[in-house]
Design a protein around this motif. Structure first.
Motif, mmCIF file in Angstrom:
data_model
loop_
_atom_site.group_PDB
_atom_site.id
_atom_site.type_symbol
_atom_site.label_atom_id
_atom_site.label_comp_id
_atom_site.label_asym_id
_atom_site.label_seq_id
_atom_site.Cartn_x
_atom_site.Cartn_y
_atom_site.Cartn_z
ATOM 1 N N LYS A 1 0.848 -1.190 0.000
ATOM 2 C CA LYS A 1 0.000 0.000 0.000
ATOM 3 C C LYS A 1 0.883 1.240 0.000
ATOM 4 C CE LYS A 1 -3.319 2.441 2.944
ATOM 5 N NZ LYS A 1 -4.069 2.402 4.232
ATOM 6 N N PHE A 2 0.544 2.213 -0.837
ATOM 7 C CA PHE A 2 1.319 3.448 -0.855
ATOM 8 C C PHE A 2 0.401 4.651 -0.676
ATOM 9 C CE2 PHE A 2 0.284 2.992 -5.383
ATOM 10 C CZ PHE A 2 -0.121 4.274 -5.723
ATOM 11 N N GLU A 3 0.964 5.680 -0.069
ATOM 12 C CA GLU A 3 0.292 6.970 0.105
ATOM 13 C C GLU A 3 1.124 8.023 -0.606
ATOM 14 O OE1 GLU A 3 -0.220 7.665 4.233
ATOM 15 O OE2 GLU A 3 -1.542 5.932 4.542
ATOM 16 N N PHE A 4 0.513 8.686 -1.558
ATOM 17 C CA PHE A 4 1.194 9.674 -2.400
ATOM 18 C C PHE A 4 0.535 11.031 -2.187
ATOM 19 C CE2 PHE A 4 0.640 11.944 -6.476
ATOM 20 C CZ PHE A 4 1.946 12.343 -6.689
ATOM 21 N N GLU A 5 1.372 12.041 -1.927
ATOM 22 C CA GLU A 5 0.859 13.392 -1.701
ATOM 23 C C GLU A 5 1.826 14.400 -2.294
ATOM 24 O OE1 GLU A 5 -0.406 16.382 2.011
ATOM 25 O OE2 GLU A 5 0.419 14.382 2.397
#
Length: 229
Positions: free
Chosen positions: A56-60
């Motif tokens: 799972k990745f979180e990109f901002e």
């Protein structure tokens, strides 16, 4: 008695080595997941991150300086399928679970701008979902460590894992706040420059109007005095 003391000493030494290994591995795992870069006008730039299926990745991202703080962006899978995208946006956030193993692509485009480069803050955090990273290591097997040491190791591993996650959260929050501060500072400096420009323009306008008025009044009196001469 001596054998018991020696066994206790060996257990204490093993526990100390375990603590050092846990702390060292946690410190090494605290990698900086964020950075800033400059995207020149009329150009596009892409970044790649290798991920495995199930991660799972979180990109901002945030545009913190340059022009109207806007750019185009998109996130692509290894199969070139679009995960998310946006046009003329100042910030964005994507949370996604990888379904395919391979390089994921994060692209930013400033091609619509011909004069302004953009400074972009990027945060990418990948969660592997593997909480027990020592399970395959023979050093942590039941045969290698005594029962009391394994219990201590289990407690220390849980505490260290929680500390690792908490520290990552703190780092991400600090990075986010620094990016917002830089963005607000850029906006404030831009507003200050505009205020100074218009203030100088108004002052020059006042001086020009006053000069024209003086010239007009002098001409009026000079013209009015000629008939009586």
């Amino acid at each position: 008695m001596a054998a018991a003391r020696m066994a206790g000493s060996l257990a204490a030494t093993a526990a100390l080595l375990v603590v050092l290994a846990l702390v060292t591995s946690s410190v090494q795992a605290l990698r900086e997941p964020s950075f800033s870069f400059v995207l020149p006008s009329g150009e596009e730039e892409c970044f790649f991150e290798e991920m495995a299926a199930g991660e799972k990745f979180e990109f901002e991202f945030q545009v913190i300086a340059g022009g109207k703080l806007e750019l185009d962006w998109q996130v692509l899978s290894p199969e070139d399928d679009e995960i998310s995208s946006g046009e003329r946006e100042t910030e964005g956030f994507v949370e996604h679970v990888a379904t395919v193993t391979g390089p994921y692509e994060f692209c930013f485009s400033n091609e619509f701008s011909h004069t302004s480069s953009k400074t972009v803050f990027l945060l990418l955090e990948v969660h592997s979902g593997n909480d027990d990273e020592y399970s395959d290591d023979p050093f942590w097997s039941e045969e290698a460590l005594p029962e009391e040491v394994r219990k201590a190791v289990s407690n220390l591993q849980g505490a260290t894992s929680r500390m690792h996650k908490d520290l990552n959260t703190v780092i991400n929050i600090q990075d986010h706040l620094r990016a917002r501060e830089a963005r607000h500072r850029s906006i404030a400096e831009s507003n200050n420059s505009m205020v100074q420009f218009y203030s100088v323009a108004h002052c020059l306008g006042f001086v020009l109007v006053a000069t024209l008025q003086v010239v007009a009044v002098r001409r009026f009196f000079k013209t009015g005095g000629n008939p009586g001469a």
